[in-house]
Design a protein around this motif. Sequence first.
Motif, PDB file in Angstrom:
ATOM      1  N   GLN A  55     -14.103  -5.787 -20.062  1.00 38.53           N
ATOM      2  CA  GLN A  55     -13.974  -4.969 -18.849  1.00 38.53           C
ATOM      3  C   GLN A  55     -12.524  -4.777 -18.437  1.00 38.53           C
ATOM      4  N   TYR A  56     -11.745  -5.827 -18.623  1.00 36.80           N
ATOM      5  CA  TYR A  56     -10.372  -5.746 -18.137  1.00 36.80           C
ATOM      6  C   TYR A  56      -9.422  -5.119 -19.145  1.00 36.80           C
TER       7      TYR A  56
ATOM      8  N   ARG B 253      -1.695  -6.270  -7.746  1.00 42.05           N
ATOM      9  CA  ARG B 253      -2.608  -6.122  -6.615  1.00 42.05           C
ATOM     10  C   ARG B 253      -3.743  -7.131  -6.646  1.00 42.05           C
TER      11      ARG B 253
ATOM     12  N   ARG C 251       0.829  -1.199   0.000  1.00 44.99           N
ATOM     13  CA  ARG C 251       0.000   0.000   0.000  1.00 44.99           C
ATOM     14  C   ARG C 251       0.870   1.257   0.000  1.00 44.99           C
TER      15      ARG C 251
ATOM     16  N   THR D 253      -9.360  -6.064  -7.168  1.00 39.34           N
ATOM     17  CA  THR D 253      -9.206  -6.325  -8.590  1.00 39.34           C
ATOM     18  C   THR D 253     -10.125  -7.426  -9.102  1.00 39.34           C
TER      19      THR D 253
ATOM     20  N   SER E 204      -1.842   0.940 -15.574  1.00 41.47           N
ATOM     21  CA  SER E 204      -2.671   0.560 -16.713  1.00 41.47           C
ATOM     22  C   SER E 204      -3.716   1.626 -17.016  1.00 41.47           C
ATOM     23  N   LEU E 205      -4.257   2.158 -15.961  1.00 45.23           N
ATOM     24  CA  LEU E 205      -5.283   3.177 -16.156  1.00 45.23           C
ATOM     25  C   LEU E 205      -4.698   4.381 -16.885  1.00 45.23           C
TER      26      LEU E 205
ATOM     27  N   GLN F 169      -9.949  -0.663  -4.818  1.00 43.95           N
ATOM     28  CA  GLN F 169      -8.885  -1.430  -4.173  1.00 43.95           C
ATOM     29  C   GLN F 169      -9.155  -2.930  -4.177  1.00 43.95           C
TER      30      GLN F 169
ATOM     31  N   ALA G 113     -12.845  -2.152 -15.796  1.00 42.82           N
ATOM     32  CA  ALA G 113     -12.484  -2.865 -14.571  1.00 42.82           C
ATOM     33  C   ALA G 113     -11.176  -2.346 -13.982  1.00 42.82           C
ATOM     34  N   ILE G 114     -10.316  -1.806 -14.805  1.00 49.10           N
ATOM     35  CA  ILE G 114      -9.051  -1.281 -14.306  1.00 49.10           C
ATOM     36  C   ILE G 114      -9.304  -0.073 -13.414  1.00 49.10           C
ATOM     37  N   ALA G 115     -10.112   0.838 -13.918  1.00 54.28           N
ATOM     38  CA  ALA G 115     -10.434   2.026 -13.125  1.00 54.28           C
ATOM     39  C   ALA G 115     -11.183   1.632 -11.860  1.00 54.28           C
ATOM     40  N   ARG G 116     -12.099   0.705 -12.020  1.00 49.81           N
ATOM     41  CA  ARG G 116     -12.837   0.261 -10.843  1.00 49.81           C
ATOM     42  C   ARG G 116     -11.894  -0.309  -9.787  1.00 49.81           C
ATOM     43  N   SER G 117     -10.945  -1.099 -10.256  1.00 46.93           N
ATOM     44  CA  SER G 117     -10.008  -1.716  -9.325  1.00 46.93           C
ATOM     45  C   SER G 117      -9.186  -0.653  -8.603  1.00 46.93           C
ATOM     46  N   LEU G 118      -8.801   0.350  -9.330  1.00 41.04           N
ATOM     47  CA  LEU G 118      -7.991   1.402  -8.723  1.00 41.04           C
ATOM     48  C   LEU G 118      -8.779   2.091  -7.610  1.00 41.04           C
TER      49      LEU G 118
ATOM     50  N   ILE H 184      -2.113  -1.555 -11.677  1.00 44.53           N
ATOM     51  CA  ILE H 184      -3.481  -1.144 -11.999  1.00 44.53           C
ATOM     52  C   ILE H 184      -3.511   0.339 -12.341  1.00 44.53           C
ATOM     53  N   ALA H 185      -2.896   1.122 -11.490  1.00 47.71           N
ATOM     54  CA  ALA H 185      -2.843   2.562 -11.752  1.00 47.71           C
ATOM     55  C   ALA H 185      -2.081   2.845 -13.042  1.00 47.71           C
TER      56      ALA H 185
END
Lengths: 349, 349
Positions: free
Chosen positions: A118-119, B120, A8, B66, A60-61, B64, B56-61, A57-58
Amino acid sequence: MREKRTGRVTSVEVAAEAGVSQATVARTFSSPHLVADASKEKVRAAAERLGYVPNAIARSLKSQRTNIVGAVVPARSEYWQHLVAEISQQLAERGSQLLLFTFTKPSEVASVVESLRQYRVDGVLLASSFIDNDAVSVVSSLGIPAVAFNHPEALDISGSVTVDNEGGAALLAEHLVETGHRSVAFVGGDSETGSDRRRFKGASTTLDRHGIICPYIAAGSFDYEAGYNIAAKLLDHFGGAGALPDALMVAGDELAFGVIDGLRANGVAVPDDVSVTGFDGLPQASWAGFDITTLVQPAEELIRVALEQLASPDGDGQEHISVGGFVRVGGSTRRPGHTNLNNAEGSSQ
Amino acid sequence: MREKRTGRVTSVEVAAEAGVSQATVARTFSSPHLVADASKEKVRAAAERLGYVPNAIARSLKSQRTNIVGAVVPARSEYWQHLVAEISQQLAERGSQLLLFTFTKPSEVASVVESLRQYRVDGVLLASSFIDNDAVSVVSSLGIPAVAFNHPEALDISGSVTVDNEGGAALLAEHLVETGHRSVAFVGGDSETGSDRRRFKGASTTLDRHGIICPYIAAGSFDYEAGYNIAAKLLDHFGGAGALPDALMVAGDELAFGVIDGLRANGVAVPDDVSVTGFDGLPQASWAGFDITTLVQPAEELIRVALEQLASPDGDGQEHISVGGFVRVGGSTRRPGHTNLNNAEGSSQ
DNA sequence: TGCGGCTATGACTACGTAGTCATATGATGC
DNA sequence: GCATCATATGACTACGTAGTCATAGCCGCA
């Protein structure tokens, strides 16, 4: 003393610890050549101290690339299990990850595609002739680079990579003819699939050229069970063990395993009573219990080509590549010494 | 006319199209119960028109989570290929995705763990006794829920789920004794692994109780090749086919396939000259060519339990669960009718 | 009529990163 | 000695979503 709140920790915290800006931390990990050695050193040390790991993840966004490739494969298939290992290895070498989806019924593919969208995967390996064109077209129409793997039907929809099914079957047929087989039947898997049809075409065309008419016998699917079950029917169909053709060309290795076991269970000796060939070149095909003569699909090459197509700039990937395989001669076919066509009769039953 | 810029449409654009706020769009897809039916309708219609798919990437970010579970498995193992299919299926049912990592050498695990940290993932299935404790501890010390699968060694580090290796081997041993076998040797795979040791322990302890001393013979690894190669050495070791023990308990099915093929290649008949048992319950173990008596691991249950542990609130997952298997009797062991211990000698060679 | 409580919704912001832009520092050319 | 340029770095912002907070409307009950 600062604790490691592992997993984190953010680049901002590392920046504070290292006495640089967040941007420098980010660059240290994503574009190190833009950072002075001294700074890199400080950042790396601070990251180490804090237990920092960049958040993919960040990233990728922000970067619009996930470095994730999706693969959609049938769950219960020796062939695909074999390929998945290879896919995974090659992706790792390229620094990408594999998001794996399996299905048991083709109808499950639709929901899988939804997840893939989605991914925001960088590309999709649609690995199977069982996937219908609808699913393939949905994926590729989404702007996700897709490669249909061993799906020669998908010709106008997305890129595709496949072994040369027709040519491979022809090679096997040639081998049978050369080793003196004068009558051959083809045991097909799922005749709905292009792989099955092309393998039969390659076999029958080649055999035809040598004056051998090759009937198609449908097992219905490519799995062991289907092969095992068809064996008894083969005996019925031909009228007993003595009336079997010289050779059975089976459309896939797993299917061939079943055919061989089924024949043996019915007292038919392979290869003494009948030769059997497979197709795929699975590791198990080399196992001593089967030791099948088969067409080896060059898995490493097939997947390398497929991944290269995915990686190529969008739109250019509309190629349709066919890769040749080679015959691996095993103990499931008779090899009457240096027999040629002139004295081939000697090896017929 | 608005074009479908598929895959790049955002909730903001859908909001504009539907005449609602971005928040309402987001809620329509993530917490529909908070949105009035009328609004949901409008949003869904707009999303459909624009070809919107939640990112899903933005959602995961943001959230928190995935919804991705990582699995680390050895690449070339029939057993793990078998389980991966099951893992994938069960994750799909739970709405999660599978990020698959394979390795051929244990040394590759370290870099895999690095990737897992970056992505993550919600949890990790460390699927193998080949993974050393270091890797397991790294993962779990990162705050990533980890379940060591079939890794009974990891007792103090993370949660674990495993088949009852010792109990399973004991069941097999009991079966052998009950069917009249009076001498047994154990063919181990990788003796570095806890699975191997526990299976041997279960076997030897049980056999010991029946007055049978069970030697351990090391094949070195769990793969087919190792089994095939050890067969000849077994004959050497015991001094010929006639001197073999009544039964060989092999530590894994794939290994047993190799042992059987290797024995047969050396003219030893299974089960007539020697009985062979496996361990795992692979689909191939039921194939007619092998038809192995084996301990079936309840794959569905094992994986369900493992995933439940991953899903449970962090920290609680430190449980160590052992699941029982059952014996599947196949044709690789002799079954001398209703023979019991009193007249068991009759079935010895 | 008025007030608490409930529902539906919008404005706003944070998630953690990477790229853009601007700036500072030296090094280089004439 | 001044302009030029490459390098290194910081401030800032956008990526697309979901949750927090505030508010508006509405019902029921006193």
